[in-house]
Scaffold this active site. Structure first.
Site, PDB file in Angstrom:
ATOM      1  N   ASN A   1       1.439   4.578   7.314  1.00 12.12           N
ATOM      2  CA  ASN A   1       0.900   3.361   6.643  1.00 12.12           C
ATOM      3  C   ASN A   1       1.578   2.668   7.563  1.00 12.12           C
ATOM      4  OD1 ASN A   1      -0.277   1.906   4.384  1.00 12.12           O
ATOM      5  ND2 ASN A   1       2.537   1.519   4.734  1.00 12.12           N
TER       6      ASN A   1
ATOM      7  N   ASP B   1      10.930   3.683   5.395  1.00  9.04           N
ATOM      8  CA  ASP B   1      11.142   2.002   5.659  1.00  9.04           C
ATOM      9  C   ASP B   1      12.212   1.097   6.028  1.00  9.04           C
ATOM     10  OD1 ASP B   1       8.813  -0.115   3.751  1.00  9.04           O
ATOM     11  OD2 ASP B   1      10.856  -1.156   4.641  1.00  9.04           O
TER      12      ASP B   1
ATOM     13  N   TYR C   1      -4.219  -6.157  17.227  1.00 11.83           N
ATOM     14  CA  TYR C   1      -4.092  -5.354  15.997  1.00 11.83           C
ATOM     15  C   TYR C   1      -5.215  -4.803  15.505  1.00 11.83           C
ATOM     16  CZ  TYR C   1      -3.989  -4.858  10.845  1.00 11.83           C
ATOM     17  OH  TYR C   1      -4.375  -4.587   8.841  1.00 11.83           O
TER      18      TYR C   1
ATOM     19  N   ILE D   1       0.763  -1.035   0.148  1.00 11.71           N
ATOM     20  CA  ILE D   1      -0.294   0.010   0.063  1.00 11.71           C
ATOM     21  C   ILE D   1       0.910   0.954  -0.079  1.00 11.71           C
ATOM     22  CG2 ILE D   1      -1.960   0.976   1.494  1.00 11.71           C
ATOM     23  CD1 ILE D   1      -2.882  -1.233   2.242  1.00 11.71           C
TER      24      ILE D   1
ATOM     25  N   ILE E   1      -6.618  -6.511   0.603  1.00 15.58           N
ATOM     26  CA  ILE E   1      -6.269  -5.929  -0.265  1.00 15.58           C
ATOM     27  C   ILE E   1      -4.497  -6.688  -0.497  1.00 15.58           C
ATOM     28  CG2 ILE E   1      -4.589  -4.189  -1.267  1.00 15.58           C
ATOM     29  CD1 ILE E   1      -7.547  -3.311  -0.613  1.00 15.58           C
ATOM     30  N   LEU E   2      -4.963  -7.471  -1.959  1.00 13.82           N
ATOM     31  CA  LEU E   2      -3.447  -8.452  -1.945  1.00 13.82           C
ATOM     32  C   LEU E   2      -2.026  -8.466  -2.378  1.00 13.82           C
ATOM     33  CD1 LEU E   2      -5.635 -10.637  -4.805  1.00 13.82           C
ATOM     34  CD2 LEU E   2      -5.335 -10.788  -1.894  1.00 13.82           C
TER      35      LEU E   2
ATOM     36  N   LYS F   1      -5.839  -0.726  15.590  1.00  4.39           N
ATOM     37  CA  LYS F   1      -5.948  -0.012  14.687  1.00  4.39           C
ATOM     38  C   LYS F   1      -7.703   1.227  14.589  1.00  4.39           C
ATOM     39  CE  LYS F   1      -3.348  -1.449  11.338  1.00  4.39           C
ATOM     40  NZ  LYS F   1      -2.617  -0.231  10.816  1.00  4.39           N
TER      41      LYS F   1
ATOM     42  N   SER G   1      -7.371  -0.156   8.722  1.00  2.00           N
ATOM     43  CA  SER G   1      -8.017  -1.220   9.059  1.00  2.00           C
ATOM     44  C   SER G   1      -9.791  -1.642   8.999  1.00  2.00           C
ATOM     45  CB  SER G   1      -7.542  -2.345   9.676  1.00  2.00           C
ATOM     46  OG  SER G   1      -7.564  -3.193   8.954  1.00  2.00           O
TER      47      SER G   1
HETATM   48  P1  NAI Z   1       3.045  -4.379   3.222  1.00  2.00           P
HETATM   49  O1  NAI Z   1       4.333  -5.878   4.491  1.00  2.00           O
HETATM   50  O2  NAI Z   1       3.593  -4.853   1.788  1.00  2.00           O
HETATM   51  O3  NAI Z   1       4.424  -3.346   3.411  1.00  2.00           O
HETATM   52  C1  NAI Z   1       4.570  -2.737   4.815  1.00  2.00           C
HETATM   53  C2  NAI Z   1       6.266  -1.833   4.582  1.00  2.00           C
HETATM   54  O4  NAI Z   1       5.654  -1.265   5.963  1.00  2.00           O
HETATM   55  C3  NAI Z   1       7.379  -3.204   4.073  1.00  2.00           C
HETATM   56  O5  NAI Z   1       7.979  -2.968   2.619  1.00  2.00           O
HETATM   57  C4  NAI Z   1       8.132  -3.274   5.474  1.00  2.00           C
HETATM   58  O6  NAI Z   1       9.340  -3.815   5.782  1.00  2.00           O
HETATM   59  C5  NAI Z   1       7.228  -1.949   6.125  1.00  2.00           C
HETATM   60  N1  NAI Z   1       7.554  -2.054   7.319  1.00  2.00           N
HETATM   61  C6  NAI Z   1       7.078  -2.993   8.319  1.00  2.00           C
HETATM   62  N2  NAI Z   1       7.646  -2.820  10.174  1.00  2.00           N
HETATM   63  C7  NAI Z   1       8.429  -2.012   9.956  1.00  2.00           C
HETATM   64  C8  NAI Z   1       9.304  -0.836  11.074  1.00  2.00           C
HETATM   65  N3  NAI Z   1       8.410  -1.150  12.590  1.00  2.00           N
HETATM   66  N4  NAI Z   1       9.393   0.451  10.446  1.00  2.00           N
HETATM   67  C9  NAI Z   1       9.322   0.297   9.519  1.00  2.00           C
HETATM   68  N5  NAI Z   1       8.923  -0.277   8.558  1.00  2.00           N
HETATM   69  C10 NAI Z   1       8.595  -0.972   8.109  1.00  2.00           C
HETATM   70  O7  NAI Z   1       2.326  -4.354   3.791  1.00  2.00           O
HETATM   71  P2  NAI Z   1       0.693  -3.597   2.817  1.00  2.00           P
HETATM   72  O8  NAI Z   1      -0.431  -4.652   3.221  1.00  2.00           O
HETATM   73  O9  NAI Z   1       0.683  -2.600   2.133  1.00  2.00           O
HETATM   74  O10 NAI Z   1       0.319  -3.163   4.866  1.00  2.00           O
HETATM   75  C11 NAI Z   1       0.637  -1.832   5.047  1.00  2.00           C
HETATM   76  C12 NAI Z   1      -0.659  -0.898   5.842  1.00  2.00           C
HETATM   77  O11 NAI Z   1      -2.229  -1.188   5.115  1.00  2.00           O
HETATM   78  C13 NAI Z   1      -0.405  -1.488   7.553  1.00  2.00           C
HETATM   79  O12 NAI Z   1      -0.969  -0.099   8.306  1.00  2.00           O
HETATM   80  C14 NAI Z   1      -1.311  -2.547   7.305  1.00  2.00           C
HETATM   81  O13 NAI Z   1      -1.678  -2.677   8.959  1.00  2.00           O
HETATM   82  C15 NAI Z   1      -2.804  -1.914   6.457  1.00  2.00           C
HETATM   83  N6  NAI Z   1      -3.694  -2.712   5.912  1.00  2.00           N
HETATM   84  C16 NAI Z   1      -3.018  -3.642   5.232  1.00  2.00           C
HETATM   85  C17 NAI Z   1      -4.109  -4.755   4.853  1.00  2.00           C
HETATM   86  C18 NAI Z   1      -4.305  -5.999   3.879  1.00  2.00           C
HETATM   87  O14 NAI Z   1      -4.877  -6.699   3.858  1.00  2.00           O
HETATM   88  N7  NAI Z   1      -2.977  -5.460   3.175  1.00  2.00           N
HETATM   89  C19 NAI Z   1      -5.890  -4.354   5.085  1.00  2.00           C
HETATM   90  C20 NAI Z   1      -5.706  -3.238   6.518  1.00  2.00           C
HETATM   91  C21 NAI Z   1      -4.497  -2.623   6.991  1.00  2.00           C
END
Ligand code: NAI
Length: 270
Positions: A90, A37, A158, A18, A191-192, A162, A145
């Site tokens: 994010n 990141d 979680y 995202i 979200i995939l 959120k 979320s």
């Molecule tokens: P993702 O894993 O694809 O991307 C997350 C990024 O955050 C990665 O690049 C990772 O290296 C970085 N990261 C992880 N821990 C970190 C830290 N402590 N400090 C700095 N960077 C860090 O995850 P995604 O799916 O894009 O999720 C992004 C947001 O969306 C999160 O807040 C997640 O809870 C939320 N979300 C995602 C959903 C989904 O289905 N993918 C559904 C609902 C919410």
């Protein structure tokens, strides 16, 4: 003229999923973006790729669980581009093994998820707000979320973190609105992204698919475009809101999937 032309945006967790979508769309629409990141190599790589396409971007290390690191990411943004107009808080983590029901969950994991998912939103905002006030306004966008809107049998920390992000969003909006600073959230359903595909077995994806009103899963750009809208002046009268981008998953009567099966069976017997 892009939709966020000239704005300076910091995206936490911007190297994947995202965050990467939001960073890419903001850059394509004229923003100067800082991709912060934990995976700094991926952040720099993403920024380099955007630069090679003629957009403005930089990558920087961030550990969203550490106050000093969040401060440094904000300071880096201001040092690199002169100010900060958009902050996309994010980063968010989930842990299917340790974040369980109330009786069985690991309390250290509770604290860790509260730090990374919730406190990081407070701190990112705390450090960016003085610059936004100085700049005469800004937009903070928090990734919440749908888990923050509904109870579930597991992932208690979680969901609680959120849900708190949704309310913290309203508090920031209330406290800094008079400075023309808006604060909104986006609440994704499934979200995939790489994280979701890694964590979710195919059977779980099927269950989500069954309960979505729409016949497809969400993609990172579905959230990225919402972030772009909230970052732009197109949303200048929207603040304190969390937009649910979830394919109609939670908006329907929870019996709808089973009821549809039942109706098919009744029809088949006729
Ligand atoms: P993702 O894993 O694809 O991307 C997350 C990024 O955050 C990665 O690049 C990772 O290296 C970085 N990261 C992880 N821990 C970190 C830290 N402590 N400090 C700095 N960077 C860090 O995850 P995604 O799916 O894009 O999720 C992004 C947001 O969306 C999160 O807040 C997640 O809870 C939320 N979300 C995602 C959903 C989904 O289905 N993918 C559904 C609902 C919410």
């Amino acid at each position: 003229m892009g939709r966020v032309q000239g704005k300076v945006a910091l995206i936490t967790g911007g190297a994947s999923g995202i965050g990467l979508s939001a960073a890419t769309l903001l850059a394509q629409e004229g923003a100067k973006v800082v991709i912060a990141d934990f995976n700094v190599d991926a952040a720099v790589e993403a920024a380099t790729s955007l630069k090679s396409q003629g957009f403005e971007a930089s990558g920087v290390f961030l550990d969203a669980g550490k106050e000093e690191s969040i401060k440094e990411a904000v300071e880096f943004t201001v040092a690199t581009y002169g100010t900060i107009n958009v902050l996309h808080n994010n980063v968010g983590l989930t842990n299917l093994r340790k974040d369980l029901d109330v009786i069985n969950m690991d309390l250290e994991e509770w604290d860790h998820l509260m730090d990374v998912n919730l406190k990081s939103v407070l701190l990112g905002s705390r450090f960016a707000l003085p610059y936004m006030i100085k700049a005469g306004g800004g937009s903070i966008i928090n990734t919440a979320s749908m888990a923050g809107f509904a109870g579930d049998v597991t992932r208690t920390a979680y969901g609680a973190s959120k849900g708190a992000v949704v309310n913290l969003t309203k508090y920031i909006a209330a406290q800094y609105g008079k400075h023309k600073i808006r604060c909104n959230g986006v609440a994704p359903g499934l979200i995939l992204t790489p994280a979701a595909e890694k964590n979710m077995p195919p059977a779980v994806l099927d269950i989500f698919g069954k309960f979505n009103a729409l016949p497809y899963h969400g993609e990172a750009d579905d959230i990225g475009y919402t972030v772009l809208f909230l970052a732009s002046d197109e949303s200048k009268f929207i603040t304190g809101q969390t937009i649910q981008v979830e394919g109609g998953h939670y908006g329907n009567n929870p019996t709808i999937a089973d009821f549809t099966d039942y109706m098919f069976q009744v029809q088949a017997k006729k």
